[in-house]
Design an enzyme around this catalytic site. Structure first.
Site, PDB file in Angstrom:
ATOM      1  CB  CYS A 284      51.201  58.289  48.290  1.00 23.63           C
ATOM      2  SG  CYS A 284      52.511  56.731  48.477  1.00 23.63           S
TER       3      CYS A 284
ATOM      4  CG  HIS B 104      50.390  53.624  45.421  1.00 24.93           C
ATOM      5  ND1 HIS B 104      51.294  53.071  44.492  1.00 24.93           N
ATOM      6  CD2 HIS B 104      50.768  53.899  46.386  1.00 24.93           C
ATOM      7  CE1 HIS B 104      52.307  53.424  45.280  1.00 24.93           C
ATOM      8  NE2 HIS B 104      52.259  54.205  46.417  1.00 24.93           N
TER       9      HIS B 104
END
Ligand code: NAP
Length: 358
Positions: free
Chosen positions: A145, A258
């Protein structure tokens, strides 16, 4: 240098342009749930949905698009006639079932790290190396990711000037460790607010009002697995096998999305205005670079949204050839489920004529 990776070989590596039989391996997880939401949201052509989970969930009901499904445990016979498997059940389940599903004729798009560095398996970010998707032999790997988010910002810049070195620090949310880690952050935060002692069982330490270095296994060289994934996967996706990249990955008490602080050193100076203009037009990127208002990307800006927000693009004062930037992206979405579905959409559409997809 270009972001191209593998030469296209379009022979039967596309998906048919008709409603597909789609299996989701790990349908109850954080990524699995997002996959279901995105299939509906994007009107993905689903003829039949086959949701699979672990024996823990087998027999439980799952609702999708007004229909009720019974969760099943994966079985060889279940993959017969399946066109597409979206796998998000961890590496062990992918290693076990992806080859079986591919053998049965399905295209498997795998969210785990099981096949990412296999030279025979393409590692694809549709905006960066779409042509690689068509070189698959039944399995396509969805990258890590943090790496997906990073390459969306690096690729448009690398296409203009060669990159010499990247130094990245990540600020990774609880959701990167799955649905149970999100629940643990919620409950331990309540514990702390109530004056209690937070004791973690999903993550190695409590994330409540805390942070710690990424919980993936430490390697003999002092880096953790997540940091090395960023190095090796970025090289593979961008087709830059010599790229120098060093990462420090940190878990922070954010529920979802994130963030990354990125320092990029080029072979020559890269004017900030030019980088900003390139990123403003880059597919999958949203520029949030408001210096007057001191307003730059935050995890809450991108939660539940598709684009990776990039901002605070500035000249590195310590190096005339380097830029600093900051980015935030919803890693369950673009960092996992959305990227996987975009790969499937790419296979339905067929090989791009040239360059990336919008
Ligand atoms: P998660 O929330 O813990 O969900 C795991 C899923 O896998 C659940 O549906 C679970 O079913 C299922 N499962 C576990 N063992 C299984 C088995 N043997 N057979 C079939 N299903 C099984 O994890 P996640 O965050 O969604 O992550 C799933 C995968 O995506 C992992 O490989 C992860 O590394 C990768 N990934 C995650 C993210 C992220 O941001 N979370 C991003 C990129 C990639 P039960 O509910 O029955 O246990």
């Amino acid at each position: 240098m270009t972001a191209a990776q593998t030469a296209p070989s379009p022979l039967s590596t596309t998906l048919p342009k008709r409603p597909l039989r789609v299996a989701i391996l790990g349908a109850t997880g954080a990524v699995g749930q997002e996959l279901l939401e995105l299939l509906a949201e994007r009107s993905f052509p689903v003829a039949e949905l086959i949701p699979l989970a672990s024996p823990r969930s087998a027999g439980q009901k799952l609702a999708w698009q007004g229909q009720e499904f019974t969760l099943q445990v994966a079985d060889q016979a279940l993959f017969e006639g399946v066109d597409l498997v979206l796998a998000s059940a961890g590496g062990a389940a992918s290693k076990q079932w992806a080859p079986i599903a591919a053998q049965a004729g399905a295209v498997v798009i795998d969210n785990s790290s099981a096949f990412r560095m296999d030279p025979a398996v393409p590692l694809v970010v549709p905006e960066v190396n779409p042509e690689a998707a068509f070189g698959h032999g039944g399995i396509i790997a969805n990258p890590n990711c943090t790496t997906i988010l990073l390459t969306l910002a690096l690729a448009p810049l690398a296409a203009r000037r060669a990159i010499r070195r990247v130094v990245v620090s990540t600020y990774q949310s609880a959701s990167g460790a799955g649905a149970r880690a999100m629940e643990e952050l919620r409950s331990l935060s309540r514990t702390v607010l109530d004056g209690g002692e937070p004791i973690s069982s999903v993550l190695p330490h409590s994330l409540a009002f805390n942070l710690f270095l990424h919980n993936s296994p430490l390697q003999p060289n002092g880096y953790c697995e997540e940091e090395l994934k960023m190095l090796h996967e970025t090289r593979k996706i961008m087709g830059l096998p010599e790229l120098r990249l060093s990462a420090t990955c940190v878990r922070v008490p954010v529920l979802r999305a994130h963030s990354e602080a990125v320092n990029i050193e080029f072979e020559e100076p890269f004017p900030v205005s030019e980088a900003r203009a390139l990123l403003a037009q880059a597919p999958g990127v949203e520029l949030r670079d408001d210096f007057e208002a001191n307003r730059f990307p935050m995890p809450t800006d991108v939660t539940g949204r598709d684009p990776v927000a990039v901002g605070r693009i500035r000249q590195d004062l310590s190096d005339p050839n380097a830029l600093e930037l900051w980015l935030c992206g919803d890693q369950i979405r673009k960092g996992a489920a959305l990227n996987a579905i975009q790969i499937a959409e790419l296979l339905i559409a067929g090989p791009p004529a040239a360059g990336g997809v919008a």
